[in-house]
Design a protein around this motif. Structure first.
Motif, PDB file in Angstrom:
ATOM      1  N   GLU A  48       0.834  -1.214   0.000  1.00  0.00           N
ATOM      2  CA  GLU A  48       0.000   0.000   0.000  1.00  0.00           C
ATOM      3  C   GLU A  48       0.863   1.256   0.000  1.00  0.00           C
ATOM      4  OE1 GLU A  48      -3.232   2.310   2.837  1.00  0.00           O
ATOM      5  OE2 GLU A  48      -2.729   0.238   3.288  1.00  0.00           O
ATOM      6  N   ILE A  49       1.925   1.242   0.774  1.00  0.00           N
ATOM      7  CA  ILE A  49       2.808   2.402   0.876  1.00  0.00           C
ATOM      8  C   ILE A  49       3.507   2.666  -0.454  1.00  0.00           C
ATOM      9  CG2 ILE A  49       4.893   3.272   1.993  1.00  0.00           C
ATOM     10  CD1 ILE A  49       3.965   1.681   4.506  1.00  0.00           C
ATOM     11  N   LEU A  50       3.969   1.618  -1.117  1.00  0.00           N
ATOM     12  CA  LEU A  50       4.683   1.776  -2.383  1.00  0.00           C
ATOM     13  C   LEU A  50       3.811   2.353  -3.489  1.00  0.00           C
ATOM     14  CD1 LEU A  50       6.863  -1.450  -2.476  1.00  0.00           C
ATOM     15  CD2 LEU A  50       7.655   0.908  -2.292  1.00  0.00           C
ATOM     16  N   LYS A  51       2.503   2.155  -3.415  1.00  0.00           N
ATOM     17  CA  LYS A  51       1.598   2.695  -4.428  1.00  0.00           C
ATOM     18  C   LYS A  51       1.602   4.221  -4.435  1.00  0.00           C
ATOM     19  CE  LYS A  51      -1.525  -1.229  -4.518  1.00  0.00           C
ATOM     20  NZ  LYS A  51      -2.861  -1.725  -4.171  1.00  0.00           N
ATOM     21  N   LYS A  52       1.984   4.828  -3.312  1.00  0.00           N
ATOM     22  CA  LYS A  52       2.013   6.292  -3.227  1.00  0.00           C
ATOM     23  C   LYS A  52       3.413   6.856  -3.392  1.00  0.00           C
ATOM     24  CE  LYS A  52      -2.225   6.994  -0.839  1.00  0.00           C
ATOM     25  NZ  LYS A  52      -2.960   7.855   0.058  1.00  0.00           N
ATOM     26  N   LYS A  53       4.318   6.063  -3.936  1.00  0.00           N
ATOM     27  CA  LYS A  53       5.675   6.509  -4.250  1.00  0.00           C
ATOM     28  C   LYS A  53       6.425   7.056  -3.036  1.00  0.00           C
ATOM     29  CE  LYS A  53       4.464   7.412  -9.007  1.00  0.00           C
ATOM     30  NZ  LYS A  53       4.366   8.357 -10.094  1.00  0.00           N
ATOM     31  N   VAL A  54       6.312   6.353  -1.936  1.00  0.00           N
ATOM     32  CA  VAL A  54       7.033   6.703  -0.722  1.00  0.00           C
ATOM     33  C   VAL A  54       8.371   5.976  -0.742  1.00  0.00           C
ATOM     34  CG1 VAL A  54       7.000   6.483   1.788  1.00  0.00           C
ATOM     35  CG2 VAL A  54       4.928   7.111   0.569  1.00  0.00           C
ATOM     36  N   GLU A  55       9.390   6.588  -0.186  1.00  0.00           N
ATOM     37  CA  GLU A  55      10.713   5.976  -0.167  1.00  0.00           C
ATOM     38  C   GLU A  55      10.925   5.183   1.116  1.00  0.00           C
ATOM     39  OE1 GLU A  55      13.874   8.710  -0.935  1.00  0.00           O
ATOM     40  OE2 GLU A  55      12.738   9.719  -2.507  1.00  0.00           O
TER      41      GLU A  55
END
Length: 70
Positions: A48-55
């Motif tokens: 879920e976090i990676l879908k929002k382009k978080v590092e």
């Protein structure tokens, strides 16, 4: 721009993971950038976090346990 770096999430669902992800979901990220420290192979909410382009910042932890015996 202000930045927040979250530390403490693991691959297991618990209170820390639930609190952080709920805050992150409702957070207005127009003026503040949020990233995560990753201490293991996978975080519970990683997909879920990676879908929002978080590092993710990888971090290797070394546990040192010292036993004192009398």
């Amino acid at each position: 721009m202000k930045k927040i770096l979250y530390f403490g999430m693991t691959e297991n669902l618990g209170g820390t993971e639930s609190f952080i992800i709920n805050f992150w979901r409702e957070f207005d990220n127009k003026n503040i950038k949020i990233d995560f420290v990753k201490t293991g192979d996978h975080l519970y909410f990683e997909d879920e976090i990676l879908k929002k382009k978080v590092e993710f910042s990888p971090c290797q932890l070394e546990e040192k346990i010292q036993l004192n015996t009398l």
